[in-house]
Write an enzyme that holds these catalytic residues in place. Structure first.
Site, PDB file in Angstrom:
ATOM      1  N   ASP A  48     -10.010  -8.626  37.511  1.00 45.86           N
ATOM      2  CA  ASP A  48     -10.850  -9.645  36.874  1.00 45.86           C
ATOM      3  C   ASP A  48     -11.334 -10.698  37.871  1.00 45.86           C
ATOM      4  O   ASP A  48     -11.200 -11.890  37.652  1.00 45.86           O
ATOM      5  CB  ASP A  48     -10.121 -10.295  35.701  1.00 45.86           C
TER       6      ASP A  48
ATOM      7  N   HIS B 143     -23.680 -42.322  46.966  1.00 47.38           N
ATOM      8  CA  HIS B 143     -22.500 -41.852  46.217  1.00 47.38           C
ATOM      9  C   HIS B 143     -22.633 -42.215  44.741  1.00 47.38           C
ATOM     10  O   HIS B 143     -22.395 -41.381  43.856  1.00 47.38           O
ATOM     11  CB  HIS B 143     -21.237 -42.458  46.830  1.00 47.38           C
TER      12      HIS B 143
ATOM     13  N   ASP C 260     -16.680 -39.286  39.843  1.00 39.62           N
ATOM     14  CA  ASP C 260     -16.457 -39.978  41.114  1.00 39.62           C
ATOM     15  C   ASP C 260     -15.593 -39.106  42.029  1.00 39.62           C
ATOM     16  O   ASP C 260     -15.902 -38.891  43.200  1.00 39.62           O
ATOM     17  CB  ASP C 260     -15.764 -41.313  40.803  1.00 39.62           C
TER      18      ASP C 260
ATOM     19  N   GLU D  42     -15.323 -53.475  42.605  1.00 46.25           N
ATOM     20  CA  GLU D  42     -14.272 -53.145  43.552  1.00 46.25           C
ATOM     21  C   GLU D  42     -14.680 -53.474  44.998  1.00 46.25           C
ATOM     22  O   GLU D  42     -13.902 -54.023  45.758  1.00 46.25           O
ATOM     23  CB  GLU D  42     -13.944 -51.644  43.417  1.00 46.25           C
ATOM     24  N   ASP D  43     -15.911 -53.137  45.333  1.00 45.68           N
ATOM     25  CA  ASP D  43     -16.302 -53.183  46.751  1.00 45.68           C
ATOM     26  C   ASP D  43     -17.268 -54.291  47.148  1.00 45.68           C
ATOM     27  O   ASP D  43     -17.580 -54.433  48.322  1.00 45.68           O
ATOM     28  CB  ASP D  43     -16.932 -51.838  47.167  1.00 45.68           C
TER      29      ASP D  43
ATOM     30  N   HIS E 143     -20.222 -48.422  39.286  1.00 45.46           N
ATOM     31  CA  HIS E 143     -18.766 -48.276  39.202  1.00 45.46           C
ATOM     32  C   HIS E 143     -18.004 -48.855  40.379  1.00 45.46           C
ATOM     33  O   HIS E 143     -16.841 -49.214  40.241  1.00 45.46           O
ATOM     34  CB  HIS E 143     -18.368 -46.803  38.952  1.00 45.46           C
TER      35      HIS E 143
HETATM   36 MN    MN Z   1     -16.696 -44.260  43.780  1.00 46.24          MN
END
Ligand code: MN
Length: 720
Positions: free
Chosen positions: A269, A58, A149, A86-87, A82
């Site tokens: 269109d 990811h 993300d 957090e994880d 990123h």
């Molecule tokens: Mn993420």
């Protein structure tokens, strides 16, 4: 093994990592991204996505999206990291140590944004949420990473549970899509919109998707029939061009069908032809060429190059009748404009150079620059400014209710401001507050994204101490109003008492209703206002009475009984002595009527002999040369003798009042010689009591005790 090859023990990771590295050009970039990759692979090594793939895939996919968007290397490295804070166990300090402050700043920003994103279960307040999002992000690149993300999460959403899918798709539709639009990230907006539509209305999505592919053969012929001659014609004018056909997003077709009740077949269109050229001049040249080949539809021409959209979008749009009499939209723009349409203001930021753009201060001139560009027709610069200025001035914070609603407050606000923002009653009765589940004082300073919970108690009331720390004008307004009302209530009560007692004393209690009806004569609009001023001492009752009833005067009508009283009182004394000289022939002053027990002084008058005054007498001080004529005198009183005194009591005409008074006198061991009562209209009564007291001290005690009685308004000693 070459230094820019990643080799973990997972084939997928290796393949993805090395593909990512191969997209980077400079050695320096490769080295930095490789370090970030290795770090991320290690930190996420035991984590898997719902799809079963290693989690780090990811992160690599997000980094790839950012390379597609031409983002700088700091952003790409941050994207790889990123989710580490957090994880995993990684701290921001560790990131800063290994990758520098810039990367740490971006990773921290993404983490903060992540922390708020699922706090709000209902996204009713997308506007506020967006602002909170922006204000937490601080750097535009944080938003860009977050968009990449989210795009990847939406692309892989099928692995999540239906409930989670719906939740994320709704959030994407309500928060990310409008934000992408505002920031001019048109193609991202379409992608996200289509991806969330696929989750939220799979049937509707599929039916359009099917129809597009069914008609695509036919359309691609039409498109080719336009592209080829146009390209050929442009070449004649030496205009280099890249021309392709492009379908409208499924959601925009969906909207046309749903909202405008159109049939798929009637949408002219469905696709547009896009012409990408090198220079702005070429855009207009190309437009001329197109219009010479095909007839344009007049009101369909839009020049977003001369007047860009608020979000920075630039392009020329024209709709023409092609050879087979079909309407086709043609978009003409430069490569740079196309890029801007892709990633919006991020592109602008890229072109300006990345290094100076990291902090808020540096973003200010850039944003001004941007805003000066965006002064176009359907632009709403105020709105755009409002949206972006949070980054710059940080004068507002956003607070969550326990239910996930967002409340906007000024910076420096407290839980009490929050309570008042919800409802005046909640603020007024607030007793306790919890911030992020922890008990805090009501004066606690809130920060962006806090979840605040308040407890109320119906016995709680606002107090003036609260004014010391509330920040919102709403809170201080309600508190002040409450305090003012209390004050008015109190002063009205006091004023009412003053008025009633005063009227009884002046024996005009029966005029109470008259005063009420004539309140305008003394410049009051309502009676309570008058009472309040009376209670606060702003006006004096005597003046009011004098103004309203000029005829009434506190006239002291001398009666023979008064004279009798004086005589009898003085008879208790043997007379006056001066320096031991007894039985002097004296006269008693009429102005102050001294009786035995009072302090006295003698005044040697011309012609009338020695006149006895009380030293406090007013008329004494007005006499000329008074000091030389004053002589000290005493009452010639035998010890233990008592003297007579007369009291005038004003009271309510209520059963038992007289009894209470006489009982009080008896308690003080004082004999009552005479009682007279007089009942007035309006419920007040006058009582005159003649009694014998031993000395002034006991007389004063008696007066105090009677004054304290509930129904007694006033007690005074009568001298006349
Ligand atoms: Mn993420």
């Amino acid at each position: 093994m070459p230094s820019d090859i990643i080799s973990s023990n997972n084939n997928l990771i290796d393949k993805k990592s090395n593909a990512l590295l191969s997209r980077l050009k400079s050695k320096k970039s490769k080295k930095m991204v490789k370090n970030a990759l290795e770090f991320s692979i290690k930190m996420h090594q035991n984590q898997k996505r719902k799809s079963g793939e290693p989690y780090v895939v990811h992160c690599i996919d997000v980094a790839n999206i950012l390379i597609d968007w031409n983002m700088d290397i700091t952003t790409i490295a941050s994207a790889l990291l990123h989710d580490t804070v957090e994880d995993t166990d990684v701290t921001i300090e560790k990131i800063s140590e290994s990758f520098g402050d810039d990367v740490a700043f971006l990773v921290d920003g993404v983490t903060k944004v992540d922390n708020i994103i699922f706090k709000s279960e209902e996204h009713k307040q997308a506007e506020n949420f967006t602002k909170l999002f922006l204000s937490l992000a601080k750097d535009l690149r944080v938003i860009i990473i977050k968009f990449a993300d989210r795009l990847n999460n939406m692309q892989t959403i099928e692995y999540l549970s239906p409930k989670k899918r719906k939740e994320i798709a709704t959030e994407t539709k309500e928060i990310f899509v409008p934000l992408a639009h505002r920031l001019g990230m048109a193609s991202l907006k379409w992608d996200l919109e289509d991806l969330s539509l696929r989750c939220l209305d799979p049937k509707g999505y599929k039916s359009i998707d099917k129809k597009i592919s069914e008609s695509s053969k036919k359309s691609s012929v039409v498109i080719d029939n336009i592209i080829k001659p146009v390209k050929k014609e442009l070449k004649k004018y030496k205009i280099k061009s890249d021309i392709f056909g492009r379908y409208k997003s499924i959601s925009s077709i969906y909207r046309k069908i749903q909202l405008q009740n159109k049939k798929f077949e009637d949408i002219y269109d469905l696709y547009a032809i896009r012409i990408i050229v090198d220079k702005i001049e070429d855009c207009y040249l190309a437009l001329g060429v197109i219009h010479s080949m095909y007839t344009p539809m007049q009101d369909r021409f839009k020049d977003f190059i001369a007047t860009p959209k608020t979000n920075g979008y630039q392009s020329i749009h024209t709709t023409v009748f092609t050879s087979d009499k079909r309407l086709t939209e043609i978009q003409i723009r430069t490569k740079e404009m196309d890029n801007t349409a892709e990633i919006g203001i991020a592109a602008h930021w890229l072109y300006k150079g990345s290094e100076e753009m990291k902090d808020i201060d540096n973003q200010v001139p850039w944003l001004r620059d941007l805003l000066s560009i965006m002064s176009g027709e359907d632009s709403e610069p105020e709105r755009m400014m409002e949206l972006l200025k949070i980054d710059m001035f940080e004068d507002e914070i956003f607070i969550f209710t326990p239910k996930g609603d967002l409340i906007k407050l000024p910076t420096g606000s407290t839980p009490l401001d929050f309570a008042f923002a919800i409802h005046s009653d909640i603020g007024s009765t607030c007793v306790r507050a919890k911030v992020n589940k922890k008990l805090v004082p009501l004066s606690y300073i809130l920060t962006n994204g806090d979840i605040v919970e308040v407890e109320t108690d119906k016995n709680q009331k606002p107090n003036s101490g609260w004014l010391n720390f509330v920040k919102t004008s709403r809170a201080s307004h309600v508190i002040n109003k409450y305090l003012r009302n209390i004050e008015i209530e109190e002063s009205v009560k006091i004023g009412n008492e003053i008025l009633e007692k005063g009227l009884r004393k002046a024996k005009i209690y029966n005029q109470l209703n008259d005063i009420k009806s004539r309140i305008e004569e003394i410049n009051y609009k309502n009676f309570n206002e008058f009472l309040s001023d009376l209670g606060r001492g702003r006006i004096i009752l005597k003046d009011v009475i004098a103004q309203l009833f000029p005829d009434i005067r506190a006239s002291k009508n001398k009666t023979s009984s008064d004279t009798d009283f004086l005589k009898s009182a003085r008879s208790e004394s043997e007379g006056i002595n001066l320096d031991g000289v007894r039985n002097l022939v004296v006269d008693y002053a009429k102005c102050c009527n001294p009786i035995p027990g009072d302090k006295v002084v003698g005044y040697i008058s011309r012609g009338r002999g020695l006149i006895i005054h009380r030293p406090s007498c007013n008329s004494l001080s007005s006499l000329s040369g008074v000091k030389e004529r004053l002589v000290p005198v005493n009452w010639d009183i035998k010890k233990d003798i008592s003297f007579k005194t007369k009291l005038h009591i004003t009271c309510l005409d209520k059963a038992g009042t007289l009894h209470e008074i006489t009982e009080t006198i008896a308690k003080e061991n004082i004999n009552i010689l005479d009682v007279k009562t007089d009942v007035n209209i309006g419920g007040s009564a006058d009582i005159w009591i003649v009694c014998t007291v031993r000395d002034l001290k006991s007389l004063n005690n008696l007066i105090k005790s009677i004054t304290k009685l509930k129904n007694v308004d006033a007690v005074e000693r009568v001298f006349s």
